[in-house]
Scaffold this motif. Sequence first.
Motif, PDB file in Angstrom:
ATOM      1  N   SER A  31     -15.819   5.438   4.883  1.00 47.90           N
ATOM      2  CA  SER A  31     -14.831   5.668   3.827  1.00 47.90           C
ATOM      3  C   SER A  31     -13.414   5.495   4.356  1.00 47.90           C
ATOM      4  CB  SER A  31     -15.008   7.076   3.245  1.00 47.90           C
ATOM      5  OG  SER A  31     -16.253   7.210   2.618  1.00 47.90           O
ATOM      6  N   VAL A  32     -13.146   6.069   5.549  1.00 53.49           N
ATOM      7  CA  VAL A  32     -11.797   5.993   6.119  1.00 53.49           C
ATOM      8  C   VAL A  32     -11.448   4.551   6.489  1.00 53.49           C
ATOM      9  CG1 VAL A  32     -10.351   6.710   8.055  1.00 53.49           C
ATOM     10  CG2 VAL A  32     -11.822   8.388   6.903  1.00 53.49           C
TER      11      VAL A  32
ATOM     12  N   VAL B 287     -22.466  10.192  -9.850  1.00 58.27           N
ATOM     13  CA  VAL B 287     -21.134   9.712 -10.231  1.00 58.27           C
ATOM     14  C   VAL B 287     -20.286   9.434  -8.994  1.00 58.27           C
ATOM     15  CG1 VAL B 287     -18.952  10.433 -11.292  1.00 58.27           C
ATOM     16  CG2 VAL B 287     -21.105  10.755 -12.520  1.00 58.27           C
ATOM     17  N   THR B 288     -20.378  10.313  -7.989  1.00 62.53           N
ATOM     18  CA  THR B 288     -19.581  10.134  -6.768  1.00 62.53           C
ATOM     19  C   THR B 288     -19.994   8.871  -6.015  1.00 62.53           C
ATOM     20  OG1 THR B 288     -19.305  12.528  -6.587  1.00 62.53           O
ATOM     21  CG2 THR B 288     -18.888  11.233  -4.611  1.00 62.53           C
ATOM     22  N   SER B 289     -21.299   8.655  -5.875  1.00 66.88           N
ATOM     23  CA  SER B 289     -21.760   7.434  -5.200  1.00 66.88           C
ATOM     24  C   SER B 289     -21.408   6.189  -6.013  1.00 66.88           C
ATOM     25  CB  SER B 289     -23.273   7.498  -4.972  1.00 66.88           C
ATOM     26  OG  SER B 289     -23.588   8.323  -3.879  1.00 66.88           O
TER      27      SER B 289
ATOM     28  N   CYS C 211     -11.615   8.867  -2.087  1.00 67.09           N
ATOM     29  CA  CYS C 211     -11.268  10.229  -1.634  1.00 67.09           C
ATOM     30  C   CYS C 211     -12.401  10.728  -0.726  1.00 67.09           C
ATOM     31  CB  CYS C 211     -11.074  11.152  -2.834  1.00 67.09           C
ATOM     32  SG  CYS C 211     -10.583  12.828  -2.405  1.00 67.09           S
ATOM     33  N   TRP C 212     -12.289  10.446   0.566  1.00 70.98           N
ATOM     34  CA  TRP C 212     -13.376  10.783   1.489  1.00 70.98           C
ATOM     35  C   TRP C 212     -13.537  12.283   1.672  1.00 70.98           C
ATOM     36  CZ3 TRP C 212     -12.304  13.562   5.847  1.00 70.98           C
ATOM     37  CH2 TRP C 212     -10.975  13.569   6.290  1.00 70.98           C
ATOM     38  N   ILE C 213     -12.451  13.046   1.436  1.00 72.57           N
ATOM     39  CA  ILE C 213     -12.555  14.513   1.561  1.00 72.57           C
ATOM     40  C   ILE C 213     -13.511  15.071   0.497  1.00 72.57           C
ATOM     41  CG2 ILE C 213     -11.279  16.683   1.404  1.00 72.57           C
ATOM     42  CD1 ILE C 213      -8.867  15.273   2.558  1.00 72.57           C
TER      43      ILE C 213
ATOM     44  N   ASN D   8     -32.069  17.700   0.659  1.00 68.43           N
ATOM     45  CA  ASN D   8     -32.674  17.585   1.978  1.00 68.43           C
ATOM     46  C   ASN D   8     -31.567  17.374   3.004  1.00 68.43           C
ATOM     47  OD1 ASN D   8     -32.280  14.552   2.301  1.00 68.43           O
ATOM     48  ND2 ASN D   8     -33.460  14.658   0.385  1.00 68.43           N
ATOM     49  N   PRO D   9     -31.863  17.450   4.286  1.00 68.85           N
ATOM     50  CA  PRO D   9     -30.805  17.393   5.315  1.00 68.85           C
ATOM     51  C   PRO D   9     -30.202  16.003   5.548  1.00 68.85           C
ATOM     52  CG  PRO D   9     -32.770  18.542   6.125  1.00 68.85           C
ATOM     53  CD  PRO D   9     -33.150  17.851   4.866  1.00 68.85           C
ATOM     54  N   ILE D  10     -30.760  14.954   4.946  1.00 71.14           N
ATOM     55  CA  ILE D  10     -30.299  13.590   5.245  1.00 71.14           C
ATOM     56  C   ILE D  10     -28.798  13.401   5.007  1.00 71.14           C
ATOM     57  CG2 ILE D  10     -30.520  11.156   4.583  1.00 71.14           C
ATOM     58  CD1 ILE D  10     -33.497  11.631   4.175  1.00 71.14           C
ATOM     59  N   PRO D  11     -28.232  13.854   3.867  1.00 69.85           N
ATOM     60  CA  PRO D  11     -26.787  13.666   3.667  1.00 69.85           C
ATOM     61  C   PRO D  11     -25.948  14.338   4.759  1.00 69.85           C
ATOM     62  CG  PRO D  11     -27.837  14.246   1.605  1.00 69.85           C
ATOM     63  CD  PRO D  11     -28.858  14.450   2.678  1.00 69.85           C
ATOM     64  N   LEU D  12     -26.399  15.493   5.227  1.00 72.36           N
ATOM     65  CA  LEU D  12     -25.642  16.199   6.270  1.00 72.36           C
ATOM     66  C   LEU D  12     -25.694  15.431   7.588  1.00 72.36           C
ATOM     67  CD1 LEU D  12     -24.037  18.859   6.561  1.00 72.36           C
ATOM     68  CD2 LEU D  12     -26.132  19.905   7.444  1.00 72.36           C
ATOM     69  N   LEU D  13     -26.835  14.864   7.911  1.00 72.39           N
ATOM     70  CA  LEU D  13     -26.975  14.090   9.146  1.00 72.39           C
ATOM     71  C   LEU D  13     -26.161  12.792   9.086  1.00 72.39           C
ATOM     72  CD1 LEU D  13     -30.830  14.530   9.704  1.00 72.39           C
ATOM     73  CD2 LEU D  13     -28.981  15.751  10.866  1.00 72.39           C
ATOM     74  N   TYR D  14     -26.062  12.228   7.894  1.00 71.48           N
ATOM     75  CA  TYR D  14     -25.371  10.952   7.738  1.00 71.48           C
ATOM     76  C   TYR D  14     -23.866  11.127   7.522  1.00 71.48           C
ATOM     77  CZ  TYR D  14     -24.498   6.171   6.192  1.00 71.48           C
ATOM     78  OH  TYR D  14     -24.025   4.891   6.089  1.00 71.48           O
ATOM     79  N   LEU D  15     -23.423  12.353   7.304  1.00 71.31           N
ATOM     80  CA  LEU D  15     -22.035  12.621   6.911  1.00 71.31           C
ATOM     81  C   LEU D  15     -20.989  11.987   7.830  1.00 71.31           C
ATOM     82  CD1 LEU D  15     -21.015  14.073   4.433  1.00 71.31           C
ATOM     83  CD2 LEU D  15     -20.714  16.134   5.797  1.00 71.31           C
ATOM     84  N   PRO D  16     -21.111  12.062   9.164  1.00 67.40           N
ATOM     85  CA  PRO D  16     -20.093  11.432  10.023  1.00 67.40           C
ATOM     86  C   PRO D  16     -19.958   9.931   9.764  1.00 67.40           C
ATOM     87  CG  PRO D  16     -21.474  12.905  11.311  1.00 67.40           C
ATOM     88  CD  PRO D  16     -22.118  12.785   9.970  1.00 67.40           C
ATOM     89  N   PHE D  17     -21.072   9.255   9.562  1.00 66.44           N
ATOM     90  CA  PHE D  17     -21.030   7.824   9.272  1.00 66.44           C
ATOM     91  C   PHE D  17     -20.405   7.564   7.897  1.00 66.44           C
ATOM     92  CE2 PHE D  17     -24.669   8.690  12.012  1.00 66.44           C
ATOM     93  CZ  PHE D  17     -24.414   7.842  13.083  1.00 66.44           C
ATOM     94  N   MET D  18     -20.711   8.435   6.945  1.00 64.06           N
ATOM     95  CA  MET D  18     -20.160   8.289   5.602  1.00 64.06           C
ATOM     96  C   MET D  18     -18.639   8.386   5.614  1.00 64.06           C
ATOM     97  SD  MET D  18     -20.997  10.603   2.207  1.00 64.06           S
ATOM     98  CE  MET D  18     -22.756  10.536   2.524  1.00 64.06           C
TER      99      MET D  18
END
Length: 389
Positions: free
Chosen positions: A333-334, A376-378, A279-281, A319-329
């Motif tokens: 997933s898709v 848990v999500t990861s 569930c990438w959303i 920290n901002p890392i998850p937000l910066l990586y979000l498009p790749f994540m």
Amino acid sequence: MKKIRLWLVCMWLAVFNVLHAQQDSLQISLLTCSPGTEIYSLFGHTALRVQNFSRNLDVVFNYGMFSFNTPHFIYRFIKGETDYQLGVIPYVYFEAEYAERGSSVYQQVLNLSAEEKQTLLHLLTENYLPENRTYRYNYFYDNCTTRARDQIERCIKGTVVYPDSFPNRSFRSIVHEFTVGAAWGELGIDLCLGAEADTPIDKRQQMFSPFYMKEYASGAYIIGDNGQRRPLVLKEEKVVDVAPAETHSSFLSPLWCATFLLAISVLIGWWQWRRNKICWIWELLLFGAQGIAGCIIAFLFFFSVHPTVGSNWLLILFNPIPLLYLPFMVYFSVTRRKDWYHVVNMVYLTLFIVIFPFCLQEFNLTVLPLALSLLVTSASHVLVLSKKQ
């Protein structure tokens, strides 16, 4: 505008008359106000009351004046560049304001000589000059309480000796004493304060809190230049006695909400496992929120001049890392490709949770279920991809 100018003229005349009062007709008191319900009033307030009985004048010097309408107020507040002002208002207005908000006011009449009273009045009126009344507010080290204390000490011909300090106190522990019933406010403060807020502080640092200042003043005494000893406070009384405003604790406490989020994360992880689908959303929402929180904490850590925020270990988690990586994540997933970010994140979060009880910094308990939700999500993401392979 004319009314404002007239009011300012009246205040200047009142201060002028106070300064030229007969020496035996003056009384100066330390006022301590009970906490209110707004976040900025949770810790109480301190002011100085000056009474001139011969001229029937009664005014309050208040170092806690600020305006939310100041340009860029929120940004300046976060960065630690908030400016406060010394204001002078008639006591009847001050009393009415705190009575209306449900805050009692305690008065401690200062045991000052006639010369010391005149000196203190001179200091206060000099501070009230337009070029002097504004100061850079610092919650722990330079606030309405410390300003009042410092002016009192400056006028005294001798030394003020305070009683022994309250043991085992830190900035955070004192803050927590006044955030009981305001769990969301406490969480917000805890997320911002770093390890420095958990180190023991001395009596002078403890006086940033209005009620700690009140207690220290009650037991303080003055050793004059002539060696004579006298109490700092002549008498104490409650000048505004009102029932405190009712506080309604929210049913949705931060810990309850974080635990619910953890339960949702577990259910979505189980659903992903059963359906063999990611569930990438959900990942977008959860890790996006983590990154946004991380941007705020990182800004405080690197750019804010607020005390203690530059030692915040929570930067490890937020920290901002998850937000910066979000498009790749989202892309991985898709397209159902393996994303090593989640593998690294599992190890990273596991280590954080393991060292959680041993950190030099006191974390709000709400942080634990939040970290577990991310873990848990990861973990579910990695398991689903492993199952497909």
